[in-house]
Design an enzyme around this catalytic site. Sequence first.
Site, short mmCIF file in Angstrom:
data_model
loop_
_atom_site.label_atom_id
_atom_site.label_comp_id
_atom_site.label_asym_id
_atom_site.label_seq_id
_atom_site.Cartn_x
_atom_site.Cartn_y
_atom_site.Cartn_z
N TRP A 187 -7.79 -2.09 -4.88
CA TRP A 187 -7.37 -3.27 -4.12
C TRP A 187 -5.96 -3.01 -3.21
O TRP A 187 -5.58 -3.78 -2.75
CB TRP A 187 -6.82 -4.47 -5.13
CG TRP A 187 -6.15 -3.99 -6.34
CD1 TRP A 187 -6.33 -3.74 -7.64
CD2 TRP A 187 -4.60 -3.96 -6.27
NE1 TRP A 187 -5.33 -3.48 -8.42
CE2 TRP A 187 -4.47 -3.83 -7.63
CE3 TRP A 187 -3.71 -4.21 -5.42
CZ2 TRP A 187 -3.06 -3.25 -8.19
CZ3 TRP A 187 -2.29 -3.96 -5.80
CH2 TRP A 187 -2.00 -3.59 -7.11
N CYS A 188 -5.24 -1.84 -3.83
CA CYS A 188 -3.96 -1.59 -3.09
C CYS A 188 -4.09 -1.05 -1.62
O CYS A 188 -5.00 -0.37 -1.24
CB CYS A 188 -3.28 -0.67 -3.99
SG CYS A 188 -1.73 0.12 -3.21
N PHE A 189 -3.25 -1.76 -0.79
CA PHE A 189 -3.28 -1.50 0.68
C PHE A 189 -2.95 -0.07 1.04
O PHE A 189 -3.59 0.85 1.57
CB PHE A 189 -2.24 -2.60 1.37
CG PHE A 189 -1.97 -2.09 2.75
CD1 PHE A 189 -3.00 -2.32 3.63
CD2 PHE A 189 -0.76 -1.53 3.04
CE1 PHE A 189 -2.76 -1.84 5.34
CE2 PHE A 189 -0.42 -1.28 4.62
CZ PHE A 189 -1.39 -1.12 5.46
#
Length: 483
Positions: A172-174
């Site tokens: 989920w981390c950009f």
Amino acid sequence: MTIPSKIKAVDFYRKIPRDLTEATLSGAGLSIIAAFSMILLFGMELSNYLSVSTSTSIVVDRSKDGDFLRIDFNMSFPSLSCEFASVDVSDVLGTNRFNITKTVKKFPIDPKLNQIGPQFHPGPVPIPISHGDEDHDSVEELNGGAFALTEENFDRVAARFPIFVVNFYAPWCFYSNRLSPSWEKAATIMAERYDPETDGRILLGKVDCTVHQILCRKHHIQGYPSIRIFRKGHDIRGEEHGHHDHESYYGERDTNSLVTAMESLVAPVARLALDGGINNTSGTFNASMKRPAPRAGGCRIEGFVKVKKVPGNLMISAHSGSHSFDVSTMNMTHYVSDFSFGRRLPLNKLKEVMRLTPQLVSQGDHLPVKVYVSEHENITHEHYLQVVKTEVLSTKFHESVLETYDYTVHSNVVQTQTIPTAKFHYELSPMQVLVKETPKSFSHFITNVCAIIGGVFTVAGIMDSMLHGAMRMMKKVELGKQF
């Protein structure tokens, strides 16, 4: 008349011949009581004269100690890594300073608050300019890529390679998504140049921290992505050959930069011989690209900051311009050992302060030494401090001896959706408490001593006269001479 005779004429204390006086038992008793009374009252008066006398008043704070105020602190965060722990300050005038490191020290600690290892020196975490490749192949088109790691195979795979570089990421981390294609491509290139089966000097791997949470917690991963460099897979320095502390990579994240960094790590490592011997495992490259990785999941933060004398905030939280944090797993539980305002006093002045105002030294000016626990997710701790300055004036130094800041504190917890913090909001009062030493007059002391002696002597004489007269009257009654 002769001169001595003239002098005798002004005698205030004319003497009665001893033969004309009579000593009585009652008079002797009163004399002893009077003497003890004089000694007791003299001791009390002397003690009062030698005691410290101060006066307290409330005045407008016009002190000349400058426009800045020093804040000292010592706090322990069992669940905040020193790698990302940041001390920030801000105020109502718009001043904002982030990640103060010059006057702040960080020490890794275990869950029991015991220090593990030396002081942590992360410095400001660099912000990579290149987070990934602009024109890269899709991950599906890459041949090979980073080796997927789990709790079961991590130690076995890590122990096999002199250089083992792992990308701990979250889907989920950009920043993790920006890094992923470059990381996979760099892993493929390194595998082609240094075949894991025939060369065996380096391997690039990856760990999905949303799936393998235990493995990520074991390596104290709190920000994503975290790139760690392992040497023979060990993060504890031991006696066996090849055991080293591992490091964190903070360099650029495009494919070319990653490959260049990996090449610099491999260069000093000799190719594995048939007997498995290793020549050297100390890879080197630009010091700003890597730093020691945290050896524990907690951090003790101590030091001081200087702030303007206006309402402001001191905040401690996880901070990075190139990492993401899972706010639901962050815990800002903290222990406060010291939180004080103002300058530290030299020993001679501290002793003078203890003589004049021992209550200030005994009470201290800090938050209660206690733990502030985050019982739920996304908990921010807020402490509101109302600060009042106290100034002590001493006749010994003829100047301001003590400038200290006492305060009251109210603590609260707030559940937020942003990164949890420990926030200390302080407000300084425009008034100050002035404690001034009041000197005792020696002439007043002598006057009181004379009054004590004369008063006791006079009262004892009156009582003796009354007692003697009463006894004479009783004798007359017994002899029948009193009607």
